[in-house]
Write a protein that holds these residues in place. Structure first.
Motif, PDB file in Angstrom:
ATOM      1  N   VAL A 159       0.862  -1.187   0.000  1.00  0.00           N
ATOM      2  CA  VAL A 159       0.000   0.000   0.000  1.00  0.00           C
ATOM      3  C   VAL A 159       0.886   1.220   0.000  1.00  0.00           C
ATOM      4  CG1 VAL A 159      -1.930  -1.133   1.168  1.00  0.00           C
ATOM      5  CG2 VAL A 159      -0.120  -0.065   2.518  1.00  0.00           C
ATOM      6  N   PRO A 160       0.366   2.378  -0.405  1.00  0.00           N
ATOM      7  CA  PRO A 160       1.187   3.600  -0.379  1.00  0.00           C
ATOM      8  C   PRO A 160       1.700   3.906   1.030  1.00  0.00           C
ATOM      9  CG  PRO A 160      -0.767   3.935  -1.699  1.00  0.00           C
ATOM     10  CD  PRO A 160      -0.938   2.610  -1.041  1.00  0.00           C
ATOM     11  N   PHE A 161       2.940   4.367   1.079  1.00  0.00           N
ATOM     12  CA  PHE A 161       3.623   4.771   2.318  1.00  0.00           C
ATOM     13  C   PHE A 161       3.760   3.617   3.314  1.00  0.00           C
ATOM     14  CE2 PHE A 161       1.324   8.506   0.734  1.00  0.00           C
ATOM     15  CZ  PHE A 161       2.397   9.356   0.459  1.00  0.00           C
ATOM     16  N   ALA A 162       3.709   2.378   2.818  1.00  0.00           N
ATOM     17  CA  ALA A 162       3.888   1.241   3.717  1.00  0.00           C
ATOM     18  C   ALA A 162       5.365   0.998   4.014  1.00  0.00           C
ATOM     19  CB  ALA A 162       3.264  -0.013   3.120  1.00  0.00           C
ATOM     20  N   VAL A 163       6.233   1.363   3.109  1.00  0.00           N
ATOM     21  CA  VAL A 163       7.668   1.136   3.271  1.00  0.00           C
ATOM     22  C   VAL A 163       8.396   2.453   3.085  1.00  0.00           C
ATOM     23  CG1 VAL A 163       9.688  -0.094   2.403  1.00  0.00           C
ATOM     24  CG2 VAL A 163       7.470  -1.235   2.452  1.00  0.00           C
ATOM     25  N   TRP A 164       9.258   2.750   4.061  1.00  0.00           N
ATOM     26  CA  TRP A 164      10.121   3.928   3.981  1.00  0.00           C
ATOM     27  C   TRP A 164      11.568   3.461   4.021  1.00  0.00           C
ATOM     28  CZ3 TRP A 164       8.632   9.137   3.674  1.00  0.00           C
ATOM     29  CH2 TRP A 164       7.244   9.373   3.761  1.00  0.00           C
ATOM     30  N   GLY A 165      12.412   4.149   3.329  1.00  0.00           N
ATOM     31  CA  GLY A 165      13.819   3.778   3.300  1.00  0.00           C
ATOM     32  C   GLY A 165      14.717   4.990   3.389  1.00  0.00           C
ATOM     33  N   ILE A 166      15.957   4.754   3.737  1.00  0.00           N
ATOM     34  CA  ILE A 166      16.945   5.830   3.857  1.00  0.00           C
ATOM     35  C   ILE A 166      18.200   5.384   3.125  1.00  0.00           C
ATOM     36  CG2 ILE A 166      18.391   7.161   5.440  1.00  0.00           C
ATOM     37  CD1 ILE A 166      16.297   6.874   7.546  1.00  0.00           C
ATOM     38  N   ASP A 167      18.675   6.210   2.216  1.00  0.00           N
ATOM     39  CA  ASP A 167      19.938   5.993   1.533  1.00  0.00           C
ATOM     40  C   ASP A 167      20.997   6.875   2.197  1.00  0.00           C
ATOM     41  OD1 ASP A 167      18.411   5.704  -1.731  1.00  0.00           O
ATOM     42  OD2 ASP A 167      18.856   4.186  -0.216  1.00  0.00           O
ATOM     43  N   ILE A 168      22.079   6.262   2.609  1.00  0.00           N
ATOM     44  CA  ILE A 168      23.165   6.986   3.263  1.00  0.00           C
ATOM     45  C   ILE A 168      24.369   6.988   2.335  1.00  0.00           C
ATOM     46  CG2 ILE A 168      24.697   7.053   5.276  1.00  0.00           C
ATOM     47  CD1 ILE A 168      22.555   5.639   6.850  1.00  0.00           C
ATOM     48  N   MET A 169      24.844   8.160   1.993  1.00  0.00           N
ATOM     49  CA  MET A 169      26.002   8.316   1.122  1.00  0.00           C
ATOM     50  C   MET A 169      26.991   9.265   1.797  1.00  0.00           C
ATOM     51  SD  MET A 169      24.208   8.685  -2.611  1.00  0.00           S
ATOM     52  CE  MET A 169      23.540  10.272  -2.160  1.00  0.00           C
ATOM     53  N   GLY A 170      28.249   9.006   1.652  1.00  0.00           N
ATOM     54  CA  GLY A 170      29.212   9.938   2.206  1.00  0.00           C
ATOM     55  C   GLY A 170      30.598   9.335   2.301  1.00  0.00           C
ATOM     56  N   PRO A 171      31.542  10.141   2.667  1.00  0.00           N
ATOM     57  CA  PRO A 171      31.423  11.595   2.861  1.00  0.00           C
ATOM     58  C   PRO A 171      31.296  12.334   1.528  1.00  0.00           C
ATOM     59  CG  PRO A 171      33.690  10.913   3.161  1.00  0.00           C
ATOM     60  CD  PRO A 171      32.900   9.662   2.977  1.00  0.00           C
ATOM     61  N   SER A 172      30.479  13.352   1.505  1.00  0.00           N
ATOM     62  CA  SER A 172      30.261  14.111   0.285  1.00  0.00           C
ATOM     63  C   SER A 172      31.469  14.999   0.025  1.00  0.00           C
ATOM     64  CB  SER A 172      28.994  14.971   0.416  1.00  0.00           C
ATOM     65  OG  SER A 172      29.105  15.839   1.527  1.00  0.00           O
ATOM     66  N   MET A 219      19.283  10.760   2.318  1.00  0.00           N
ATOM     67  CA  MET A 219      18.123  11.036   1.463  1.00  0.00           C
ATOM     68  C   MET A 219      17.016  10.065   1.833  1.00  0.00           C
ATOM     69  SD  MET A 219      19.773  11.789  -2.299  1.00  0.00           S
ATOM     70  CE  MET A 219      20.292  10.101  -2.453  1.00  0.00           C
ATOM     71  N   CYS A 220      15.880  10.588   2.140  1.00  0.00           N
ATOM     72  CA  CYS A 220      14.719   9.760   2.464  1.00  0.00           C
ATOM     73  C   CYS A 220      13.909   9.511   1.201  1.00  0.00           C
ATOM     74  CB  CYS A 220      13.843  10.446   3.512  1.00  0.00           C
ATOM     75  SG  CYS A 220      14.668  10.702   5.084  1.00  0.00           S
ATOM     76  N   TRP A 221      13.374   8.349   1.078  1.00  0.00           N
ATOM     77  CA  TRP A 221      12.553   8.016  -0.066  1.00  0.00           C
ATOM     78  C   TRP A 221      11.433   7.101   0.391  1.00  0.00           C
ATOM     79  CZ3 TRP A 221      12.374   2.812  -0.835  1.00  0.00           C
ATOM     80  CH2 TRP A 221      13.439   2.053  -0.319  1.00  0.00           C
ATOM     81  N   TRP A 222      10.416   7.039  -0.404  1.00  0.00           N
ATOM     82  CA  TRP A 222       9.302   6.142  -0.129  1.00  0.00           C
ATOM     83  C   TRP A 222       8.816   5.566  -1.449  1.00  0.00           C
ATOM     84  CZ3 TRP A 222       4.587   7.216  -2.375  1.00  0.00           C
ATOM     85  CH2 TRP A 222       4.430   8.534  -2.868  1.00  0.00           C
ATOM     86  N   ARG A 223       8.258   4.399  -1.348  1.00  0.00           N
ATOM     87  CA  ARG A 223       7.758   3.709  -2.529  1.00  0.00           C
ATOM     88  C   ARG A 223       6.313   3.310  -2.299  1.00  0.00           C
ATOM     89  NH1 ARG A 223      12.275   0.155  -5.609  1.00  0.00           N
ATOM     90  NH2 ARG A 223      14.004   1.614  -5.383  1.00  0.00           N
ATOM     91  N   SER A 224       5.558   3.357  -3.312  1.00  0.00           N
ATOM     92  CA  SER A 224       4.152   2.966  -3.207  1.00  0.00           C
ATOM     93  C   SER A 224       3.701   2.352  -4.505  1.00  0.00           C
ATOM     94  CB  SER A 224       3.276   4.171  -2.865  1.00  0.00           C
ATOM     95  OG  SER A 224       3.352   5.139  -3.913  1.00  0.00           O
TER      96      SER A 224
END
Length: 220
Positions: A191-204, A213-218
């Protein structure tokens, strides 16, 4: 018996010396019989009293270690001048007791543990890790095996980690992770907004830290 011992010594030879060529050894052999006929080349001293009447006593003072405050409080009730340290010592001493001037620690799921100093702690780690019954355990298993054998000191886990890191055999034959890295897969959500994820990148570049960066999939 002398011949058996000489066989163990390489390049040994037995010579026979005539009595006229070994007069000094002959005079020394007669020392206990008669001292008046000895020549001036033989020196001896008569002791009026045994030299072992007064045995020497060597006083050895043991250095202070982590057990000293506990033993002093349990034997004499001595506490540190700092109130916070004195309160902490009273709280910790509830698990310890003395028996024949030896400090022991009570436990809940293990037998009574004998408290040891730094030198005995190193010996325990060495024997359990690589002694006659040792099997080069990891740090955590090594510490718990020492405890099961009935020994304790406050820094047992940290000392076990440091000891395993210095063991050459553990570094050579330790298990190495062989799992092949794989690419990240897609995440599906029912369902929409059922899963949230975080991508961590660095050091920039040009900035310390990491970028999140936060993202969500639906599914629509």
């Amino acid at each position: 018996m002398v011949r058996v011992i000489l066989e163990t010594i390489p390049d040994s030879t037995i010579f026979q010396i005539n009595r006229e060529e070994n007069t000094k050894a002959d005079e020394l052999s007669k020392l206990v019989q008669n001292t008046s006929d000895l020549s001036s080349s033989v020196y001896f001293e008569e002791l009026g009293a045994p030299s072992t009447d007064r045995p020497g006593v060597l006083c050895v003072s043991s250095p202070d270690n982590w057990m000293t405050p506990y033993i002093a409080y349990l034997k004499d009730g001595t506490l540190p001048e700092d109130q916070n340290k004195a309160r902490y010592l009273k709280y910790k001493t509830a698990r310890f007791f003395l028996e024949n001037d030896q400090l022991y620690r009570r436990t809940f799921s293990a037998p009574t543990l004998k408290c040891v100093d730094r030198d005995e702690a190193d010996y325990c780690l060495r024997e359990v890790h690589e002694g006659i019954c040792g099997d080069h355990l990891a740090a955590k298993a090594l510490a718990y095996k020492v405890i099961r054998q009935g020994y304790y000191w406050p820094t047992i886990h940290a000392n076990a980690v440091a000891y395993v890191k210095k063991c050459s055999k553990c570094q050579k034959f330790n298990n190495v992770p062989k799992q092949i890295p794989s690419l990240p897969g897609s995440v599906l959500s029912p369902v929409p907004f059922a899963v949230w994820g975080i991508d961590i990148m660095g050091p920039s570049p040009g900035r310390r830290g990491i970028c999140i960066m936060c993202w969500w999939r639906s599914i629509i």
